[in-house]
Write an enzyme that holds these catalytic residues in place. Structure first.
Site, PDB file in Angstrom:
ATOM      1  N   CYS A   1      43.490  59.729  48.921  1.00 15.48           N
ATOM      2  CA  CYS A   1      43.083  58.358  48.592  1.00 15.48           C
ATOM      3  C   CYS A   1      43.547  57.350  49.654  1.00 15.48           C
ATOM      4  O   CYS A   1      43.022  57.357  50.752  1.00 15.48           O
ATOM      5  CB  CYS A   1      43.579  58.019  47.199  1.00 15.48           C
ATOM      6  SG  CYS A   1      42.439  56.979  46.323  1.00 15.48           S
TER       7      CYS A   1
ATOM      8  N   ARG B   1      34.741  49.045  42.105  1.00 17.95           N
ATOM      9  CA  ARG B   1      35.546  50.229  42.384  1.00 17.95           C
ATOM     10  C   ARG B   1      34.768  51.454  41.937  1.00 17.95           C
ATOM     11  O   ARG B   1      34.009  51.410  40.966  1.00 17.95           O
ATOM     12  CB  ARG B   1      36.878  50.174  41.619  1.00 17.95           C
ATOM     13  CG  ARG B   1      37.810  49.101  42.084  1.00 17.95           C
ATOM     14  CD  ARG B   1      39.163  49.242  41.426  1.00 17.95           C
ATOM     15  NE  ARG B   1      39.909  50.378  41.930  1.00 17.95           N
ATOM     16  CZ  ARG B   1      40.527  50.401  43.106  1.00 17.95           C
ATOM     17  NH1 ARG B   1      40.502  49.351  43.905  1.00 17.95           N
ATOM     18  NH2 ARG B   1      41.188  51.476  43.497  1.00 17.95           N
TER      19      ARG B   1
ATOM     20  N   HIS C   1      42.739  62.100  43.442  1.00 15.40           N
ATOM     21  CA  HIS C   1      44.185  61.919  43.354  1.00 15.40           C
ATOM     22  C   HIS C   1      44.733  62.480  42.057  1.00 15.40           C
ATOM     23  O   HIS C   1      44.032  63.141  41.296  1.00 15.40           O
ATOM     24  CB  HIS C   1      44.570  60.469  43.566  1.00 15.40           C
ATOM     25  CG  HIS C   1      43.888  59.529  42.657  1.00 15.40           C
ATOM     26  ND1 HIS C   1      43.921  59.660  41.304  1.00 15.40           N
ATOM     27  CD2 HIS C   1      43.124  58.440  42.919  1.00 15.40           C
ATOM     28  CE1 HIS C   1      43.240  58.680  40.772  1.00 15.40           C
ATOM     29  NE2 HIS C   1      42.739  57.935  41.713  1.00 15.40           N
TER      30      HIS C   1
HETATM   31  N1  GLN Z   1      43.617  51.049  47.921  1.00 12.82           N
HETATM   32  C1  GLN Z   1      42.603  52.020  48.171  1.00 12.82           C
HETATM   33  C2  GLN Z   1      41.258  51.677  47.536  1.00 12.82           C
HETATM   34  O1  GLN Z   1      41.200  51.035  46.509  1.00 12.82           O
HETATM   35  C3  GLN Z   1      43.067  53.373  47.750  1.00 12.82           C
HETATM   36  C4  GLN Z   1      43.352  53.439  46.277  1.00 12.82           C
HETATM   37  C5  GLN Z   1      44.055  54.683  45.858  1.00 12.82           C
HETATM   38  O2  GLN Z   1      44.880  55.245  46.610  1.00 12.82           O
HETATM   39  N2  GLN Z   1      43.779  55.065  44.635  1.00 12.82           N
HETATM   40  O3  GLN Z   1      40.239  52.075  48.062  1.00 12.82           O
END
Ligand code: GLN
Length: 243
Positions: free
Chosen positions: A93, A126, A190
């Protein structure tokens, strides 16, 4: 034979318990009679990559990534030499995004490690989903969970970690997820990626062991429950397309 696992910045990059992946690597070595040592590095610690066999760079929020990326330039040269020499790395990630050239967000552009030809642009919404991937390298699909704002684009010669059968993947457009470059795996999956996918864990272990001169095969372990759980997820989200 001993495998040394380096966990980079567990205090900052440990979203969703990525630390469990370290336990999985370690236990699957110990159960097979190998030695395993885990070294945890804080953000200001020097990292001697010549002592490491597997490196884990975990996930983090944008805020934590920004702190880490400022420090990463200090280890860039040694990390690159390790990767080019076939060092095994699993980057998850936020850590995956930092392998590339940059991660661009409305709050600023984070300079990456330039270890793999890829870049990431933040987008909306997201991308949050269960995810199922297929890669012919593996005997089974890869199952997991993704939650990222970044959209990652691979350079034209890069190979993905898998083809997306269900979920969003790198950018929700090209049907690819993650990257495999030499012995580096970068992925948005993840949390318990390796406990859920023992075949991916063993793939990382064999890459690291081969680099140390191990010529044998990995003894199979009792993974029946993990297999059944994986098959269930594949059926639930793909209707059995990949099984
Ligand atoms: N901050 C990054 C994003 O939102 C990675 C997020 C994460 O590691 N879950 O894309």
């Amino acid at each position: 034979m001993k495998i040394t696992i380096g966990h980079l910045y567990p205090d900052l990059l440990n979203l969703y318990g990525d630390r469990g992946n370290i336990q999985c690597l370690k236990m699957r070595l110990l159960w097979r009679g190998f030695d395993a040592e885990v070294l945890r590095f804080g953000i200001d610690d020097p990292v001697d990559f010549t002592k490491l066999d597997i490196v884990l760079l975990g996930g983090g929020s944008d805020r934590e990534q920004m702190i880490v990326c400022r420090k990463l330039q200090n280890i860039q040269k040694d990390f690159k030499a390790y990767v080019e020499d076939g060092g095994t790395t699993i980057a998850v990630c936020g850590g995956y995004q930092l392998l590339g050239h940059y991660y661009n967000t409305p709050d600023g552009k984070m300079e990456g490690l330039h270890l793999v030809d890829l870049y990431t642009e933040q987008g909306s919404p997201r991308l949050i989903s269960n995810i199922v991937l297929q890669n012919d390298l593996y005997p089974y699909p890869v199952v997991g969970f993704e939650n990222h704002g970044g959209r990652t684009w691979l350079g034209k010669d890069q190979k993905p970690f898998g083809k997306v059968l269900f979920g969003h993947g790198n950018n929700d457009k090209d049907g690819q997820e993650g990257v495999i470059y030499k012995n580096v795996i970068g992925t948005y999956l993840h949390g318990p990626l390796l406990p859920k996918n023992p075949h991916v864990c063993d793939d990382l272990l064999i890459r690291a062991l081969r680099r140390k001169g191990f010529e044998g095969e990995l003894e199979p372990l009792e993974d029946q429950e993990e297999r059944e759980a994986g098959d269930y997820i594949v059926k639930r989200f793909t209707g059995g397309k990949a099984s």
